[in-house]
Write an enzyme that holds these catalytic residues in place. Structure first.
Site, PDB file in Angstrom:
ATOM      1  N   LYS A  13      17.159  59.124 -13.764  1.00  0.00           N
ATOM      2  CA  LYS A  13      16.345  59.853 -14.752  1.00  0.00           C
ATOM      3  C   LYS A  13      16.216  59.055 -16.048  1.00  0.00           C
ATOM      4  O   LYS A  13      15.151  58.999 -16.651  1.00  0.00           O
ATOM      5  CB  LYS A  13      16.969  61.226 -15.072  1.00  0.00           C
ATOM      6  CG  LYS A  13      17.186  62.111 -13.861  1.00  0.00           C
ATOM      7  CD  LYS A  13      17.719  63.481 -14.248  1.00  0.00           C
ATOM      8  CE  LYS A  13      19.084  63.474 -14.921  1.00  0.00           C
ATOM      9  NZ  LYS A  13      20.181  62.977 -14.074  1.00  0.00           N
ATOM     10  N   ARG A 171      31.505  65.655 -11.560  1.00  0.00           N
ATOM     11  CA  ARG A 171      30.134  65.776 -12.086  1.00  0.00           C
ATOM     12  C   ARG A 171      29.162  66.210 -10.988  1.00  0.00           C
ATOM     13  O   ARG A 171      28.238  66.986 -11.241  1.00  0.00           O
ATOM     14  CB  ARG A 171      29.693  64.445 -12.710  1.00  0.00           C
ATOM     15  CG  ARG A 171      30.425  64.162 -14.018  1.00  0.00           C
ATOM     16  CD  ARG A 171      30.268  62.720 -14.443  1.00  0.00           C
ATOM     17  NE  ARG A 171      28.923  62.399 -14.850  1.00  0.00           N
ATOM     18  CZ  ARG A 171      28.411  61.169 -14.792  1.00  0.00           C
ATOM     19  NH1 ARG A 171      29.131  60.159 -14.326  1.00  0.00           N
ATOM     20  NH2 ARG A 171      27.201  60.955 -15.207  1.00  0.00           N
TER      21      ARG A 171
HETATM   22  P1  AMP Z   1      24.698  62.391 -18.555  1.00  0.00           P
HETATM   23  O1  AMP Z   1      24.623  61.111 -19.329  1.00  0.00           O
HETATM   24  O2  AMP Z   1      23.426  63.201 -18.619  1.00  0.00           O
HETATM   25  O3  AMP Z   1      25.187  62.196 -17.152  1.00  0.00           O
HETATM   26  O4  AMP Z   1      25.789  63.284 -19.281  1.00  0.00           O
HETATM   27  C1  AMP Z   1      27.126  62.874 -19.437  1.00  0.00           C
HETATM   28  C2  AMP Z   1      27.993  64.069 -19.807  1.00  0.00           C
HETATM   29  O5  AMP Z   1      27.546  64.645 -21.043  1.00  0.00           O
HETATM   30  C3  AMP Z   1      27.957  65.218 -18.807  1.00  0.00           C
HETATM   31  O6  AMP Z   1      28.859  65.024 -17.720  1.00  0.00           O
HETATM   32  C4  AMP Z   1      28.373  66.392 -19.696  1.00  0.00           C
HETATM   33  O7  AMP Z   1      29.767  66.366 -19.962  1.00  0.00           O
HETATM   34  C5  AMP Z   1      27.655  66.068 -21.000  1.00  0.00           C
HETATM   35  N1  AMP Z   1      26.291  66.642 -21.029  1.00  0.00           N
HETATM   36  C6  AMP Z   1      25.105  65.952 -21.047  1.00  0.00           C
HETATM   37  N2  AMP Z   1      24.067  66.796 -21.077  1.00  0.00           N
HETATM   38  C7  AMP Z   1      24.594  68.049 -21.080  1.00  0.00           C
HETATM   39  C8  AMP Z   1      24.038  69.358 -21.098  1.00  0.00           C
HETATM   40  N3  AMP Z   1      22.718  69.572 -21.109  1.00  0.00           N
HETATM   41  N4  AMP Z   1      24.893  70.417 -21.097  1.00  0.00           N
HETATM   42  C9  AMP Z   1      26.221  70.241 -21.114  1.00  0.00           C
HETATM   43  N5  AMP Z   1      26.814  69.033 -21.067  1.00  0.00           N
HETATM   44  C10 AMP Z   1      26.016  67.937 -21.059  1.00  0.00           C
END
Ligand code: AMP
Length: 216
Positions: A13, A171
């Site tokens: 993404k 995750r």
């Molecule tokens: P990502 O880079 O999108 O994989 O996000 C890394 C981490 O940030 C996730 O595993 C969550 O701990 C936190 N995170 C990111 N976006 C969200 C969201 N919309 N709601 C809650 N936690 C988030």
């Protein structure tokens, strides 16, 4: 166009959204990037978020919602935007719908990045990130070099804390339990979900993405 990119961690993404945002001339907001920035800057919000992120759990809704509310209120977001990693559960999706309604707008497209789980695990095990500027690398495609230094800022290239196998498992579980139900939720709320086959080269996937989303 107001676009949400939905899909599991490692689905691409961020990479695809970056390219689409550039071509469409609209901003991309990734809550994961915003939270990692807050952690690097050692802010109070970053401190609160870090504990959840380390475990692979979702940061509380009100924390991420505050970030999105602020971003969507900026002049840059008024001609369209791309959201990556938000919403992550039904409560966030409802919050976003309410926020957009109050602004007299709505989502135009939700794109679901479809990638089998074994491929996600493979991709995440190969992902590296610059500890200083946050740029993403892939050990195969980018071969970041034996000196392991970022080619943009000279920072140290490391494995993201939450890309370690045990955290990746958590995750993916969180994705299955909390985020995947959004596919049905959007369909039930009259926002059609466009399914993207996100396997293959970055260029191939981008070509397919462009055929699903016309940002003009
Ligand atoms: P990502 O880079 O999108 O994989 O996000 C890394 C981490 O940030 C996730 O595993 C969550 O701990 C936190 N995170 C990111 N976006 C969200 C969201 N919309 N709601 C809650 N936690 C988030």
């Amino acid at each position: 166009m107001n676009i949400v990119l939905l899909g599991p961690p490692g689905a691409g993404k961020g990479t695809q959204g970056e390219r689409l945002a550039e071509e469409c001339g609209i901003p991309k907001y990734a809550t994961g990037d915003m939270l990692r920035e807050a952690v690097r800057a050692d802010t109070r919000l970053g401190h609160e978020a870090a504990a959840y992120m380390k475990k692979g759990e979702l940061v509380p809704d009100e924390v991420v919602f505050g970030l999105i509310r602020e971003a969507l209120a900026t002049p840059a977001a008024q001609n369209g935007f791309i959201l990556d990693g938000f919403p992550r559960n039904v409560s966030q999706a409802k919050g976003l719908a309410g926020l957009l309604e109050a602004q007299g707008t709505a989502l135009n497209a939700v794109v679901y990045f479809n990638v089998p789980e074994e491929e996600l695990v493979r991709r995440l095990s190969r992902r590296r990130v610059c500890a200083q500027c946050g740029k993403d690398f892939n050990v195969e495609a980018d071969a970041p070099g034996s000196d392991c230094v970022c080619n943009e800022c000279g920072g140290e290239i490391k494995t993201r804390d939450d890309d370690r196998p045990e955290t990746v498992r958590m995750r993916l579980k969180v994705y299955r339990e909390q985020t995947a139900p959004l596919l049905d939720w959007y369909e039930a709320n009259d926002v059609p979900v466009r399914k993207l086959d996100a396997l293959g080269s970055v260029d191939d996937v981008y070509g397919r993405l462009k055929s699903l989303v016309d940002c003009r």
